[in-house]
Enzyme design. Sequence first.
Site, PDB file in Angstrom:
ATOM      1  N   GLY A 247       0.837  -1.194   0.000  1.00 14.22           N
ATOM      2  CA  GLY A 247       0.000   0.000   0.000  1.00 14.22           C
ATOM      3  C   GLY A 247       0.867   1.238   0.000  1.00 14.22           C
ATOM      4  O   GLY A 247       2.002   1.217  -0.475  1.00 14.22           O
ATOM      5  N   CYS A 248       0.350   2.305   0.544  1.00 16.52           N
ATOM      6  CA  CYS A 248       1.060   3.587   0.569  1.00 16.52           C
ATOM      7  C   CYS A 248       2.456   3.424   1.164  1.00 16.52           C
ATOM      8  O   CYS A 248       2.608   2.953   2.284  1.00 16.52           O
ATOM      9  CB  CYS A 248       0.262   4.591   1.388  1.00 16.52           C
ATOM     10  SG  CYS A 248       1.108   6.163   1.583  1.00 16.52           S
ATOM     11  N   PHE A 249       3.465   3.837   0.411  1.00 18.94           N
ATOM     12  CA  PHE A 249       4.835   3.643   0.898  1.00 18.94           C
ATOM     13  C   PHE A 249       5.157   4.481   2.124  1.00 18.94           C
ATOM     14  O   PHE A 249       6.048   4.144   2.884  1.00 18.94           O
ATOM     15  CB  PHE A 249       5.878   3.821  -0.199  1.00 18.94           C
ATOM     16  CG  PHE A 249       5.815   5.059  -1.041  1.00 18.94           C
ATOM     17  CD1 PHE A 249       5.336   6.266  -0.591  1.00 18.94           C
ATOM     18  CD2 PHE A 249       6.269   4.988  -2.351  1.00 18.94           C
ATOM     19  CE1 PHE A 249       5.312   7.394  -1.395  1.00 18.94           C
ATOM     20  CE2 PHE A 249       6.252   6.111  -3.174  1.00 18.94           C
ATOM     21  CZ  PHE A 249       5.770   7.323  -2.685  1.00 18.94           C
TER      22      PHE A 249
END
Length: 172
Positions: free
Chosen positions: A10-12
């Site tokens: 997902g979002c880094f």
Amino acid sequence: MNDTAIFAGGCFWCMVKPFDSQPGILKVVSGFTGGHVPNPTYQQVSTGTTGHTEAVEITFDPEVISYEELVAIYWQQTDPTDAFGQFADRGDSYRPVIFYNSEEQKAIAEKSKAQLQASGRFDRPIVTKIEPAEPFYPAEDYHQDFYKKNAAHYNAYSEGSGRAGFIRQNWA
């Protein structure tokens, strides 16, 4: 000799802090991998047309922390039953993937995935992909160490996206 691990979950932004704080971690870089556009920008990746996924590249000292330990930390940052993104972030650029850079890493990741499936912790299949590493492209500077640079935004995002609550509920 140092080694690297590449994980997409997902979002880094949310994938840096859990690794950054571990002994033996030398560097955690936010970036993109798995796509067909060389040196993509965040803007390009967010269109969903590059084939890239947001990921982190972790440089670590295997004498201090093992790849197996990194994989265990990885699972606890993700919903391994969701192949189409993570939490509020949807689409290919947010898909969960363990990118291996050796046959040893592949074997460790596959064994760990099978153990997680067999554990019964989740009542749905573990769908996180395990794929060979491809070129990794660092994201723009403002994405690096986001949890340090923008702590309030990071914390609000982690809670608001549903990630923090999921982790508390499923991995506590």
